[in-house]
Design a protein around this motif. Sequence first.
Motif, PDB file in Angstrom:
ATOM      1  N   LEU A  50       2.522   2.665  -6.099  1.00  0.00           N
ATOM      2  CA  LEU A  50       3.541   3.741  -6.288  1.00  0.00           C
ATOM      3  C   LEU A  50       3.136   4.936  -6.144  1.00  0.00           C
ATOM      4  N   ILE A  51       1.783   5.296  -5.994  1.00  0.00           N
ATOM      5  CA  ILE A  51       1.182   6.570  -5.669  1.00  0.00           C
ATOM      6  C   ILE A  51       0.350   6.301  -4.636  1.00  0.00           C
ATOM      7  N   VAL A  52      -0.152   7.325  -3.878  1.00  0.00           N
ATOM      8  CA  VAL A  52      -1.191   7.267  -2.778  1.00  0.00           C
ATOM      9  C   VAL A  52      -2.585   7.253  -3.268  1.00  0.00           C
ATOM     10  N   ARG A  53      -2.600   8.472  -4.191  1.00  0.00           N
ATOM     11  CA  ARG A  53      -4.127   8.851  -4.835  1.00  0.00           C
ATOM     12  C   ARG A  53      -4.043   9.110  -6.158  1.00  0.00           C
ATOM     13  N   ASN A  54      -4.960   8.552  -6.863  1.00  0.00           N
ATOM     14  CA  ASN A  54      -5.148   8.973  -8.294  1.00  0.00           C
ATOM     15  C   ASN A  54      -5.672  10.205  -8.585  1.00  0.00           C
ATOM     16  N   VAL A  55      -5.110  11.381  -8.661  1.00  0.00           N
ATOM     17  CA  VAL A  55      -5.372  12.735  -8.688  1.00  0.00           C
ATOM     18  C   VAL A  55      -6.433  12.944 -10.002  1.00  0.00           C
ATOM     19  N   LEU A  77      -4.356   8.827 -18.928  1.00  0.00           N
ATOM     20  CA  LEU A  77      -3.627   9.202 -17.951  1.00  0.00           C
ATOM     21  C   LEU A  77      -4.327   8.745 -16.677  1.00  0.00           C
ATOM     22  N   ARG A  78      -5.451   8.438 -16.615  1.00  0.00           N
ATOM     23  CA  ARG A  78      -6.420   8.166 -15.393  1.00  0.00           C
ATOM     24  C   ARG A  78      -6.018   6.615 -15.101  1.00  0.00           C
ATOM     25  N   LYS A  79      -6.088   5.787 -16.458  1.00  0.00           N
ATOM     26  CA  LYS A  79      -5.899   4.360 -16.417  1.00  0.00           C
ATOM     27  C   LYS A  79      -4.425   4.174 -15.718  1.00  0.00           C
TER      28      LYS A  79
END
Length: 263
Positions: free
Chosen positions: A14-19, A2-4
């Motif tokens: 596509l997203i601002v931050r990888n939570v 999921l992190r990758k």
Amino acid sequence: MLRKALSQAEREGLIVRNVAALSLPPRIRQSEGRTLTIDQAHTLLDAVAEHRLGLVVLLSLVFGLRRGEALGLMWDAFDPEAKTLRITHAVKRLKNRDANAETRTKIVISEVKTPNSRRTLALTSELVDALKAYRAKHNAARLKAGDAWREHGLVFPTSSGRPSDPDNFSHVFSRLTKSAGLGHWHPHELRHSGASIMLAQGTPLHVVSEVLGHASVAITKDVYGHLMEGDRRAATEAISGALLGQRKRVAPRVAPNDAEETG
């Protein structure tokens, strides 16, 4: 995983931050698994000495090779003069992503991924001689196969030169260990056994880590650190004896006579 996936989405905007990257997963201690004793290792090596896979079993045990690494050894990585053998490739069974493929999986030869996995093994004269003798048999088998041979440069291919199936190797190895009276064993347990025997013989942990191709010594310590209890105890006894044991004078103390100045 999921992190990758979220990291890729972040790079693509596509997203601002990888939570997912903010999470702290629990540390899971890796299990060593079963290991052969030295007597069991002798029994196994004697039983497979004349088998066509005898040498791959020996090398897997001596160097703690992964199954795919052992089957992916290349002749051009063997230097008998320098007495070295480089780990450069591995044989793997992967999912076949071709929709028109007849099989769901395929066997491929790929380069090892990390710099630590890509390593050079130091051979003894006995291992060099064993590889030379095996190469003579290998060349004879290649000539016998004739046009059916498909050259890939592998040390341990099938009878037609193609990469060996890792799963088939596991099944054959299990039959060999059962025939030797040892019961069912998996090739990966040769890796554990090799590491355990190296440590038992006093090989430093960082050297064992390099031979195994671990990403760091910390991984080796997590898996095999409990085998070093004897080394830790010996180290404690050594420093304890030096600091707390009976002290020895550096030079004898001699009382000055009347003619000497005492300061």
